[in-house]
Design an enzyme around this catalytic site. Structure first.
Site, short mmCIF file in Angstrom:
data_model
loop_
_atom_site.label_atom_id
_atom_site.label_comp_id
_atom_site.label_asym_id
_atom_site.label_seq_id
_atom_site.Cartn_x
_atom_site.Cartn_y
_atom_site.Cartn_z
N TYR A 19 0.82 -1.22 0.09
CA TYR A 19 0.19 -0.06 -0.05
C TYR A 19 0.78 1.10 -0.03
CZ TYR A 19 -3.13 -3.71 1.66
OH TYR A 19 -3.82 -4.78 1.80
N TYR A 147 -12.68 -6.60 5.86
CA TYR A 147 -11.43 -6.96 5.04
C TYR A 147 -11.19 -8.51 4.83
CZ TYR A 147 -6.62 -7.08 3.25
OH TYR A 147 -5.81 -7.34 2.35
N ASP A 252 -14.43 -15.61 7.77
CA ASP A 252 -13.02 -15.38 7.42
C ASP A 252 -12.32 -15.09 8.73
OD1 ASP A 252 -10.38 -14.18 6.77
OD2 ASP A 252 -11.21 -12.92 5.59
N LYS A 281 -2.61 -16.09 8.35
CA LYS A 281 -1.90 -15.33 9.18
C LYS A 281 -1.13 -16.44 10.19
CE LYS A 281 -3.18 -10.94 8.41
NZ LYS A 281 -4.45 -10.49 7.69
C1 LIG Z 1 -4.78 -10.53 6.21
C2 LIG Z 1 -6.14 -10.89 5.99
C3 LIG Z 1 -6.63 -11.39 4.82
C4 LIG Z 1 -5.77 -11.65 3.58
O1 LIG Z 1 -4.61 -12.41 3.72
P1 LIG Z 1 -3.11 -12.60 2.96
O2 LIG Z 1 -2.38 -13.69 3.42
O3 LIG Z 1 -2.62 -11.12 3.11
O4 LIG Z 1 -3.44 -12.44 1.54
C5 LIG Z 1 -7.72 -11.85 4.40
N1 LIG Z 1 -8.73 -11.71 5.58
C6 LIG Z 1 -8.52 -11.39 6.70
C7 LIG Z 1 -9.64 -11.31 7.68
C8 LIG Z 1 -7.25 -10.68 7.08
O5 LIG Z 1 -6.99 -10.22 8.23
#
Ligand SMILES: *Cc1c(COP(=O)(O)O)cnc(C)c1O
Length: 431
Positions: A19, A147, A252, A281
């Protein structure tokens, strides 16, 4: 000429950072090494990593068990294609994941990154709906300020404002957005549907039921979209609504997974289970990029029973053995300790030490959930301005939007956490 540039000059001229404007590079530190909670810069300055390196380094940098597992695997089988072949690292990790994730999730897809795991989840939903005879159901509903990653389909369900949808108008799929759940975590739940957000949700889902494949959201904690914590009861109600309308539910848990909220998964704060879950993550404790998407028998059998039956995804590095053993070691580390007590201790200390910020001018809110501590300002905070201060503070913090926050590594000591919170308080007064 490039070899005449210093390493940092080369970086600033040629390397894109997340970014950022590559023609106007922001302030950047050169990191020499990292261990435990510390990042060591090229001039030997040591900074506590208050971000867990974007929330993934939960057991600390260069963790002995995780690196040993990777070393050992490196000498045996660093990688092999997963088409027609399998290996113990993938199988052992699979067993471990099934032990700890919500019970109904039984089918595992390994992939490279969080964003890809979201793509996989969304693709599963569409293929399932098509297999069930609902070819029209290929769109998605979600809550605002979410996100889900930076790839196209994931981006389409990110918050339209902070995700800068206007930049990509015409290129992004249009999705169905509802307000974020209005009742916060810790507040009393209200059954009045105009107050708890469910009236609006019902309206949107009912209107789009022939077009919507799934409802996707971050359970309980919205991360990048605003560090917002909401009432888990919302999710229980969402489950009923989705069932009623034939819409799949995707959680997610890329940011919330592995104890970050105080529960092993945010799903565990609810009484329901989603149809599909995304993990990433902290999966490898921050040692190698890796992610996974799990689903239940219903979705897997739905896809498998349809035409063509096969699921149309297969990354080159699918189930990479190095990543699998790193993840297995990280999960063993997590479940082999009283992680809940650890997260609780971090939580309590952050609650106490961040509380004074409630009285600062320009602070809108202070909130803590699990190992997440947030000072929300009334204005936007500059990450670059914070950057300039972190070297003196001895703490690496990178605010975004209005939030000065930390997601400390779980191994952070009491003194180290005090240093992090002191840094946050200073930034809240200065920025
Ligand atoms: C960081 C994140 C993503 C994306 O993961 P990347 O490994 O950066 O592609 C998707 N969803 C959530 C909730 C996140 O915090």
């Amino acid at each position: 000429m490039t070899n005449e540039l210093s390493p940092l000059e080369f970086d600033q001229k040629h390397l894109w950072h997340p970014y950022t404007n590559v023609t106007k590079p922001g302030p950047t530190f050169v990191v020499k090494e990292a261990e435990g909670v510390h990042i060591t810069l090229d001039d030997d300055t040591r900074l506590i990593d208050g971000m867990s390196s974007w929330w993934c380094m939960m057991h600390g940098h260069r963790n002995a068990e995780i690196t040993a597992a990777i070393h050992e695997q490196l000498d045996r089988l660093p990688h092999v294609m997963f088409g027609g072949l399998t290996h113990d690292p993938a199988i052992d990790l699979g067993r471990k994941l099934l032990e700890i994730t919500p019970e109904s999730l039984t089918r595992i897809f390994y992939c490279d990154s969080g964003s890809v795991s979201v793509e996989v989840a969304m693709k599963m939903a569409v293929q399932y709906q098509h297999a069930m005879g609902f070819a029209g159901r290929s769109e998605f509903a979600t809550i605002r300020s979410g996100y889900h990653g930076d790839t196209w389909k994931a981006m389409s369900v990110c918050d339209p404002d902070t995700g800068m949808h206007h930049l990509f108008q015409g290129a992004l799929s249009v999705q169905h957005f509802v307000s974020r759940p209005p009742i916060r975590y810790g507040q009393d739940w209200s059954d009045v549907s105009s107050e708890n957000g469910l009236a609006e949700l019902r309206e949107v889902l009912e209107a789009g039921r022939d077009k919507i494949a799934a409802f996707i959201l971050e359970p309980v904690v919205q991360g990048t979209g605003g560090m917002y914590f909401y009432h888990p009861e919302y999710l229980n109600q969402v489950r009923h609504l989705c069932d009623e309308l034939g819409i799949l539910l995707i959680f997610d848990e890329i940011a919330t997974g592995f104890g970050r909220t105080g529960a092993l998964f945010a799903t565990d704060l609810t009484t329901i289970e989603p149809d599909i879950i995304c993990l990433g993550k902290g999966l490898t404790g921050g040692h190698i990029s890796f992610a996974t998407t799990l689903t239940n028998d219903r979705v897997a059998e739905g896809i498998g029973g349809g035409t063509p039956g096969i699921f149309m995804h297969g990354p080159t590095y699918m189930a990479n053995p190095l990543a699998c053993v790193a993840a297995k070691a990280a999960l063993d580390l997590l479940t082999g300790q009283d992680w809940a007590a650890r997260v609780q201790a971090l939580s309590k200390q952050m609650e106490q030490e961040l509380a004074p910020a409630r009285n600062f001018a320009n602070v809108a809110d202070v909130r803590v959930l699990g190992a997440i501590g947030v000072i929300e300002m009334t204005h936007q905070v500059s990450a670059d301005a914070a950057h300039a201060r972190t070297r003196d503070l001895g703490v690496f913090l990178r605010p975004f939007g209005k939030n000065i926050y930390t997601m400390p590594p779980y191994i952070t000591s009491e003194d180290e956490l005090s240093q992090i919170t002191a840094g946050m308080l200073l930034l809240a007064q200065e920025l």
